[in-house]
Design a protein around this motif. Structure first.
Motif, PDB file in Angstrom:
ATOM      1  N   GLY A 185       3.077  -1.958  -6.923  1.00 14.08           N
ATOM      2  CA  GLY A 185       3.799  -0.801  -7.457  1.00 14.08           C
ATOM      3  C   GLY A 185       5.236  -1.272  -7.636  1.00 14.08           C
ATOM      4  O   GLY A 185       5.627  -1.752  -8.693  1.00 14.08           O
ATOM      5  N   THR A 186       6.018  -1.211  -6.548  1.00 14.35           N
ATOM      6  CA  THR A 186       7.307  -1.908  -6.573  1.00 14.35           C
ATOM      7  C   THR A 186       7.073  -3.409  -6.553  1.00 14.35           C
ATOM      8  O   THR A 186       7.923  -4.178  -6.973  1.00 14.35           O
ATOM      9  CB  THR A 186       8.155  -1.553  -5.335  1.00 14.35           C
ATOM     10  OG1 THR A 186       7.511  -2.065  -4.157  1.00 14.35           O
ATOM     11  CG2 THR A 186       8.345  -0.062  -5.197  1.00 14.35           C
ATOM     12  N   GLY A 187       5.934  -3.812  -5.982  1.00 16.36           N
ATOM     13  CA  GLY A 187       5.620  -5.238  -5.848  1.00 16.36           C
ATOM     14  C   GLY A 187       6.056  -5.827  -4.515  1.00 16.36           C
ATOM     15  O   GLY A 187       5.769  -6.984  -4.221  1.00 16.36           O
ATOM     16  N   GLY A 188       6.741  -5.036  -3.708  1.00 24.24           N
ATOM     17  CA  GLY A 188       7.254  -5.546  -2.425  1.00 24.24           C
ATOM     18  C   GLY A 188       6.156  -6.055  -1.505  1.00 24.24           C
ATOM     19  O   GLY A 188       6.276  -7.138  -0.921  1.00 24.24           O
ATOM     20  N   THR A 189       5.081  -5.293  -1.376  1.00 25.87           N
ATOM     21  CA  THR A 189       4.011  -5.678  -0.445  1.00 25.87           C
ATOM     22  C   THR A 189       3.400  -7.010  -0.847  1.00 25.87           C
ATOM     23  O   THR A 189       3.331  -7.952  -0.046  1.00 25.87           O
ATOM     24  CB  THR A 189       2.882  -4.618  -0.450  1.00 25.87           C
ATOM     25  OG1 THR A 189       3.446  -3.337  -0.210  1.00 25.87           O
ATOM     26  CG2 THR A 189       1.832  -4.940   0.599  1.00 25.87           C
ATOM     27  N   TYR A 280      -5.816   6.738  -2.365  1.00 26.13           N
ATOM     28  CA  TYR A 280      -6.315   6.408  -3.700  1.00 26.13           C
ATOM     29  C   TYR A 280      -6.185   4.901  -3.991  1.00 26.13           C
ATOM     30  O   TYR A 280      -7.087   4.269  -4.537  1.00 26.13           O
ATOM     31  CB  TYR A 280      -5.509   7.230  -4.716  1.00 26.13           C
ATOM     32  CG  TYR A 280      -6.162   7.527  -6.043  1.00 26.13           C
ATOM     33  CD1 TYR A 280      -7.279   6.826  -6.498  1.00 26.13           C
ATOM     34  CD2 TYR A 280      -5.626   8.519  -6.867  1.00 26.13           C
ATOM     35  CE1 TYR A 280      -7.846   7.109  -7.740  1.00 26.13           C
ATOM     36  CE2 TYR A 280      -6.187   8.810  -8.104  1.00 26.13           C
ATOM     37  CZ  TYR A 280      -7.301   8.102  -8.532  1.00 26.13           C
ATOM     38  OH  TYR A 280      -7.850   8.384  -9.758  1.00 26.13           O
ATOM     39  N   THR A 281      -5.031   4.314  -3.622  1.00 28.68           N
ATOM     40  CA  THR A 281      -4.840   2.892  -3.966  1.00 28.68           C
ATOM     41  C   THR A 281      -5.689   1.962  -3.095  1.00 28.68           C
ATOM     42  O   THR A 281      -5.929   0.823  -3.485  1.00 28.68           O
ATOM     43  CB  THR A 281      -3.358   2.470  -3.876  1.00 28.68           C
ATOM     44  OG1 THR A 281      -2.862   2.816  -2.581  1.00 28.68           O
ATOM     45  CG2 THR A 281      -2.528   3.127  -4.955  1.00 28.68           C
ATOM     46  N   SER A 282      -6.130   2.444  -1.937  1.00 28.35           N
ATOM     47  CA  SER A 282      -7.053   1.626  -1.137  1.00 28.35           C
ATOM     48  C   SER A 282      -8.357   1.499  -1.921  1.00 28.35           C
ATOM     49  O   SER A 282      -8.973   0.429  -1.965  1.00 28.35           O
ATOM     50  CB  SER A 282      -7.323   2.274   0.224  1.00 28.35           C
ATOM     51  OG  SER A 282      -6.112   2.487   0.912  1.00 28.35           O
ATOM     52  N   PHE A 308      -5.040  -1.991   2.469  1.00 29.88           N
ATOM     53  CA  PHE A 308      -5.250  -0.559   2.229  1.00 29.88           C
ATOM     54  C   PHE A 308      -3.914   0.140   2.530  1.00 29.88           C
ATOM     55  O   PHE A 308      -3.541   0.289   3.704  1.00 29.88           O
ATOM     56  CB  PHE A 308      -6.346  -0.016   3.161  1.00 29.88           C
ATOM     57  CG  PHE A 308      -7.762  -0.372   2.751  1.00 29.88           C
ATOM     58  CD1 PHE A 308      -8.033  -1.102   1.606  1.00 29.88           C
ATOM     59  CD2 PHE A 308      -8.847   0.037   3.534  1.00 29.88           C
ATOM     60  CE1 PHE A 308      -9.334  -1.419   1.228  1.00 29.88           C
ATOM     61  CE2 PHE A 308     -10.151  -0.275   3.172  1.00 29.88           C
ATOM     62  CZ  PHE A 308     -10.399  -1.004   2.019  1.00 29.88           C
ATOM     63  N   PRO A 309      -3.166   0.585   1.494  1.00 28.45           N
ATOM     64  CA  PRO A 309      -1.771   0.997   1.719  1.00 28.45           C
ATOM     65  C   PRO A 309      -1.550   2.309   2.473  1.00 28.45           C
ATOM     66  O   PRO A 309      -0.550   2.455   3.158  1.00 28.45           O
ATOM     67  CB  PRO A 309      -1.192   1.109   0.318  1.00 28.45           C
ATOM     68  CG  PRO A 309      -2.107   0.303  -0.548  1.00 28.45           C
ATOM     69  CD  PRO A 309      -3.461   0.467   0.063  1.00 28.45           C
ATOM     70  N   ASP A 310      -2.432   3.306   2.318  1.00 30.65           N
ATOM     71  CA  ASP A 310      -2.097   4.573   3.003  1.00 30.65           C
ATOM     72  C   ASP A 310      -3.342   5.397   3.358  1.00 30.65           C
ATOM     73  O   ASP A 310      -4.478   4.967   3.159  1.00 30.65           O
ATOM     74  CB  ASP A 310      -1.048   5.386   2.214  1.00 30.65           C
ATOM     75  CG  ASP A 310      -1.593   6.060   0.958  1.00 30.65           C
ATOM     76  OD1 ASP A 310      -2.743   5.774   0.564  1.00 30.65           O
ATOM     77  OD2 ASP A 310      -0.866   6.888   0.374  1.00 30.65           O
ATOM     78  N   ARG A 314      -3.221  12.316   2.404  1.00 27.38           N
ATOM     79  CA  ARG A 314      -2.244  12.603   1.346  1.00 27.38           C
ATOM     80  C   ARG A 314      -2.923  13.047   0.050  1.00 27.38           C
ATOM     81  O   ARG A 314      -2.243  13.427  -0.892  1.00 27.38           O
ATOM     82  CB  ARG A 314      -1.397  11.355   1.047  1.00 27.38           C
ATOM     83  CG  ARG A 314      -0.712  10.811   2.279  1.00 27.38           C
ATOM     84  CD  ARG A 314       0.787  10.733   2.153  1.00 27.38           C
ATOM     85  NE  ARG A 314       1.348  10.869   3.493  1.00 27.38           N
ATOM     86  CZ  ARG A 314       2.108   9.981   4.083  1.00 27.38           C
ATOM     87  NH1 ARG A 314       2.454   8.889   3.458  1.00 27.38           N
ATOM     88  NH2 ARG A 314       2.568  10.205   5.304  1.00 27.38           N
ATOM     89  N   TYR A 315      -4.228  12.958  -0.005  1.00 30.13           N
ATOM     90  CA  TYR A 315      -4.940  13.187  -1.274  1.00 30.13           C
ATOM     91  C   TYR A 315      -5.988  14.292  -1.174  1.00 30.13           C
ATOM     92  O   TYR A 315      -6.945  14.315  -1.925  1.00 30.13           O
ATOM     93  CB  TYR A 315      -5.585  11.853  -1.744  1.00 30.13           C
ATOM     94  CG  TYR A 315      -4.548  10.773  -1.811  1.00 30.13           C
ATOM     95  CD1 TYR A 315      -3.777  10.590  -2.952  1.00 30.13           C
ATOM     96  CD2 TYR A 315      -4.268   9.987  -0.691  1.00 30.13           C
ATOM     97  CE1 TYR A 315      -2.766   9.644  -2.996  1.00 30.13           C
ATOM     98  CE2 TYR A 315      -3.266   9.032  -0.721  1.00 30.13           C
ATOM     99  CZ  TYR A 315      -2.515   8.868  -1.869  1.00 30.13           C
ATOM    100  OH  TYR A 315      -1.516   7.944  -1.898  1.00 30.13           O
ATOM    101  N   MET A 316      -5.758  15.217  -0.233  1.00 35.22           N
ATOM    102  CA  MET A 316      -6.735  16.292  -0.038  1.00 35.22           C
ATOM    103  C   MET A 316      -6.866  17.175  -1.273  1.00 35.22           C
ATOM    104  O   MET A 316      -7.920  17.727  -1.527  1.00 35.22           O
ATOM    105  CB  MET A 316      -6.353  17.156   1.177  1.00 35.22           C
ATOM    106  CG  MET A 316      -6.554  16.476   2.513  1.00 35.22           C
ATOM    107  SD  MET A 316      -8.141  15.657   2.666  1.00 35.22           S
ATOM    108  CE  MET A 316      -9.254  17.043   2.624  1.00 35.22           C
TER     109      MET A 316
HETATM  110  N1  PMP Z   1      -0.222   2.276  -2.684  1.00 36.23           N
HETATM  111  C1  PMP Z   1       0.517   3.359  -2.479  1.00 36.23           C
HETATM  112  C2  PMP Z   1      -0.157   4.623  -2.081  1.00 36.23           C
HETATM  113  C3  PMP Z   1       1.907   3.320  -2.660  1.00 36.23           C
HETATM  114  O1  PMP Z   1       2.641   4.422  -2.453  1.00 36.23           O
HETATM  115  C4  PMP Z   1       2.495   2.111  -3.068  1.00 36.23           C
HETATM  116  C5  PMP Z   1       3.978   2.057  -3.276  1.00 36.23           C
HETATM  117  N2  PMP Z   1       4.446   2.456  -4.544  1.00 36.23           N
HETATM  118  C6  PMP Z   1       1.681   0.993  -3.288  1.00 36.23           C
HETATM  119  C7  PMP Z   1       0.328   1.115  -3.068  1.00 36.23           C
HETATM  120  C8  PMP Z   1       2.226  -0.319  -3.784  1.00 36.23           C
HETATM  121  O2  PMP Z   1       3.034  -0.985  -2.851  1.00 36.23           O
HETATM  122  P1  PMP Z   1       4.297  -1.760  -3.344  1.00 36.23           P
HETATM  123  O3  PMP Z   1       5.300  -0.753  -3.815  1.00 36.23           O
HETATM  124  O4  PMP Z   1       4.775  -2.517  -2.143  1.00 36.23           O
HETATM  125  O5  PMP Z   1       3.905  -2.668  -4.464  1.00 36.23           O
END
Ligand code: PMP
Length: 344
Positions: A185-189, A280-282, A308-310, A314-316
């Protein structure tokens, strides 16, 4: 009873050191071993706790932040919640400028952590004075003793994962990891984790996940910003309509795009098979992993770590809500356990 009281001083001490959990049913039939790095175990329920803590503590170390100062960011998502949580404990004011597209639930969550929320119109361009970018910028200029986190363009976002997520995965896999799959997303991870892992073993493959409707994959392949790649999509937190400097494209080997519908179904599948209630992103990350596996990206010796980011809570009102799934045309309501209504 004798002995010491075992207690944490605050939830901040629980950020990071999230577990690696072996996946079973969701990856049955694919060669290799698959492990999820489950970031929902952070106290703010996402990987963003790591960057909130790191960026704020770096500002403290540099003497930029003093108690009572203000922290500003533009996000209604996980980063906002994490910044609000860290600010609360450390005694800072937290201002979040969010888009009117954000759900009422999300805004309430931010307020529950004591953040001051400015809701800005969604359908104005980024340079409109009413946009959440401009509102945040103005607040930062007007409020003395404030810092602007600016996660998409902040190198400390990458550093937070270089210092924590990367080393944790290296230790947890005893250096045996062969592939990392992570959303961008930001790419940080992905960038911070990749930089650390590639320093340990340059052969580790770093596989990014992108959304249809986002520019990241095309930019990675052609170094061109192609506006035609941009269109609306549902997955939140994945992909982007600009090129963030918090993404180190050179550390990433390739990107895989996933569809909104597939990612939603995969998140639901993870929850009901692995007992892991994820966001959702997981689902997007595991969907990409399975698309790659189907193309022969892994073999019996592969040790694949999927971030798996979150958390699913949060997605109910979205992927775990049958009506929402229906409205998107993703209907597979039967994939949730059936509800029996008892008359009384
Ligand atoms: N999954 C979720 C739910 C996020 O909120 C984010 C952050 N935007 C990411 C994945 C991606 O992580 P990152 O910003 O470190 O790339």
């Amino acid at each position: 009873m004798n002995g010491e009281i075992k207690a944490y001083n605050s939830v901040l001490e629980l950020i990071g050191e999230t577990p690696l959990i072996k996946l079973s049913e969701t990856v049955a039939g694919f060669p290799g071993d698959f492990y999820a790095k489950v970031e929902a175990f952070n106290p703010g329920h996402s990987s963003k706790d790591r960057i909130a803590l790191h960026i704020i503590e770096e500002a403290e170390r540099k003497g930029i932040l003093k108690p009572g100062d203000t922290i500003i960011e533009t996000t209604s998502g996980n980063t906002g919640f994490s910044i609000a949580m860290v600010s609360r404990i450390k005694g800072y004011e937290c201002i979040l400028a969010v888009s009117s597209k954000s759900s009422a639930d999300k805004i309430d969550m931010l307020k529950s952590m004591g953040a001051k929320v400015y809701v800005c119109p969604a359908h104005v361009s980024a340079d409109d004075p009413r946009s959440y970018y401009q509102v945040a910028k103005r607040m930062h200029e007007e409020i003395k003793n404030s810092i602007y986190i600016n996660q998409y363009f902040n190198e400390l976002n990458i550093e937070a994962h270089y210092l924590t997520t990367g080393p944790e995965i290296w230790r947890q896999t005893a250096g045996q990891i062969t592939h990392l799959v992570a959303c961008s997303g930001t790419g940080g991870t992905i960038s911070g984790t990749a930089r650390f892992l590639k320093e340990q073993n340059p052969a580790i493959k770093i596989l990014g996940v992108d959304a249809y409707g986002s520019v990241l994959q095309k930019y990675h392949e052609t170094q061109e910003f192609d506006k035609n790649e941009i269109y609306p999509y549902r997955i939140e937190g994945l992909g982007k309509n600009l090129i963030p400097t918090a993404t180190d494209f050179e550390a990433i080997d390739s990107f895989t795009k996933v569809k909104d519908e597939d990612a939603a179904h995969m998140a639901r599948f993870i929850s009901r098979t692995e007992g892991l209630f994820v966001g959702y992103t997981s689902g997007a990350a595991l969907q990409a992993t399975k698309q790659l596996a189907a193309k022969g990206a892994f073999d019996e010796n592969s040790k694949v770590v999927v971030i798996f980011p979150d958390h699913g809570s949060r997605y109910m009102s979205k992927i775990y809500n049958e009506k929402w799934m229906d409205e998107q045309g993703f209907n597979d309501a039967k994939s949730l356990s059936e509800t029996q209504h008892i008359e009384y």
